[in-house]
Write an enzyme that holds these catalytic residues in place. Sequence first.
Site, PDB file in Angstrom:
ATOM      1  N   LEU A  49     131.410 -31.656 131.593  1.00  0.00           N
ATOM      2  CA  LEU A  49     130.006 -31.762 131.239  1.00  0.00           C
ATOM      3  C   LEU A  49     129.350 -32.439 132.438  1.00  0.00           C
ATOM      4  CD1 LEU A  49     128.212 -31.079 128.811  1.00  0.00           C
ATOM      5  CD2 LEU A  49     128.666 -33.356 127.918  1.00  0.00           C
ATOM      6  N   ASP A  50     128.347 -31.807 133.011  1.00  0.00           N
ATOM      7  CA  ASP A  50     127.721 -32.320 134.226  1.00  0.00           C
ATOM      8  C   ASP A  50     127.202 -33.739 134.042  1.00  0.00           C
ATOM      9  OD1 ASP A  50     128.109 -29.874 135.538  1.00  0.00           O
ATOM     10  OD2 ASP A  50     126.229 -29.086 134.738  1.00  0.00           O
TER      11      ASP A  50
END
Length: 179
Positions: free
Chosen positions: A41-42
């Site tokens: 997840l960025d």
Amino acid sequence: MTLILFNKPYDVLCQFTDEGSGRPTLADFIQVPGVYPAGRLDRDSEGLLLLTDDGRLQARIADPRFKLPKSYLVQVEGDVAEAALASLRQGVRLKDGMTRPADAERIAPPALWPRDPPVRFRKTVPDCWIRLTIREGRNRQVRRMTAAIGHPTLRLVRWSIGDWTLDGVAPGEWREAGA
């Protein structure tokens, strides 16, 4: 087997170490030995991250071949019309090819925690929320998809992966699945 549901806050890296950067990592929140993220997840995204000590489960969660649905609550710039949602439902062309069809619907602003720092607000530019469910996982895919329909992402929260959801897990908190 351990499976952890973690609500990753904004600006936290999806790894346990980042030597000398001073940026927050998973190690600042999770002190369970032997677990690793199943997918990514960025840093500028929030929400559900699954961690496990089971390599086969990790592969099943992260591998697009298994087409595990991932649902996101997405605040976008502009007022999304039905035609734009229809494009997402059919699949949109990105630089690396067409996306698979997604489930896309406009939703009321969800009851989420405040983001720190807050999303920029502009009086002259409206925004709205959509729920987007994809079954693949390209790099920054949701952000690229909303940009492709002319509505850049302002805030991105992954709410669920398969049957696992963030329900009842506060930002920066985690719980074991089934607990």
